[in-house]
Write a protein that holds these residues in place. Structure first.
Motif, short mmCIF file in Angstrom:
data_model
loop_
_atom_site.label_atom_id
_atom_site.label_comp_id
_atom_site.label_asym_id
_atom_site.label_seq_id
_atom_site.Cartn_x
_atom_site.Cartn_y
_atom_site.Cartn_z
N GLU A 6 11.04 -6.26 36.73
CA GLU A 6 9.39 -6.74 36.35
C GLU A 6 9.48 -8.32 35.95
OE1 GLU A 6 7.70 -1.87 36.16
OE2 GLU A 6 8.66 -3.30 34.66
N TRP A 36 2.07 -0.66 41.42
CA TRP A 36 1.94 -0.96 40.06
C TRP A 36 0.93 0.22 39.56
CZ3 TRP A 36 3.86 -4.42 37.89
CH2 TRP A 36 4.61 -4.95 39.06
N TYR A 93 2.65 -1.69 32.39
CA TYR A 93 2.31 -1.79 33.83
C TYR A 93 3.59 -2.08 34.02
CZ TYR A 93 -2.38 -3.46 33.11
OH TYR A 93 -4.08 -3.37 33.14
N CYS A 95 6.06 -0.65 38.18
CA CYS A 95 6.26 -0.86 39.66
C CYS A 95 6.88 0.26 39.84
CB CYS A 95 6.44 -2.23 39.54
SG CYS A 95 8.35 -2.24 39.65
#
Length: 115
Positions: A6, A36, A93, A95
């Motif tokens: 990421e 996400w 965050y 993925c």
């Protein structure tokens, strides 16, 4: 070796924008659903958005109209365009990519939105 990397996190003021990217490498397997998620301190990880291999999308209610998920199959990459950011969007965050039959998570990228 399969890797999912990421990039694009950072510090932004409320109302600003960021674009996250997540690229898969080291595999010849098909890339299926991509998504996400985010996790704030003391909270459970939650879905932000996902996009299927058929390019159907779904969003958490809290980000609808502000975030857009997209993918580039040739680059094995998923993007998250985040606009009108709010302090409550502050999180790590992650993925999540379906590579063949396998679920692979990224290492996470910090997004901090200041008020």
């Amino acid at each position: 070796q399969v890797q999912v990397m990421e990039s694009g996190g950072g510090l932004v003021q409320a109302g600003g924008s960021l674009r996250l990217s997540c690229a898969a490498s080291g595999t010849s397997l098909s890339i299926n659903d991509m998504g996400w998620y985010r996790q704030a301190p003391g909270k459970q990880r939650e879905l932000v958005a996902f996009i299927t291999s058929g390019v159907m999308t779904n969003y958490a209610d809290s980000v609808k109209g502000r975030f857009t998920i997209s993918r580039d199959n040739a680059k094995k990459t998923v993007y998250l365009q985040m606009n009108s950011l709010k302090p409550e969007d502050t999180s790590v965050y992650y993925c999540r990519i379906m590579i063949g039959p396998y679920v692979v998570w990224g290492q996470g990228t910090q997004v901090t939105v200041s008020s």
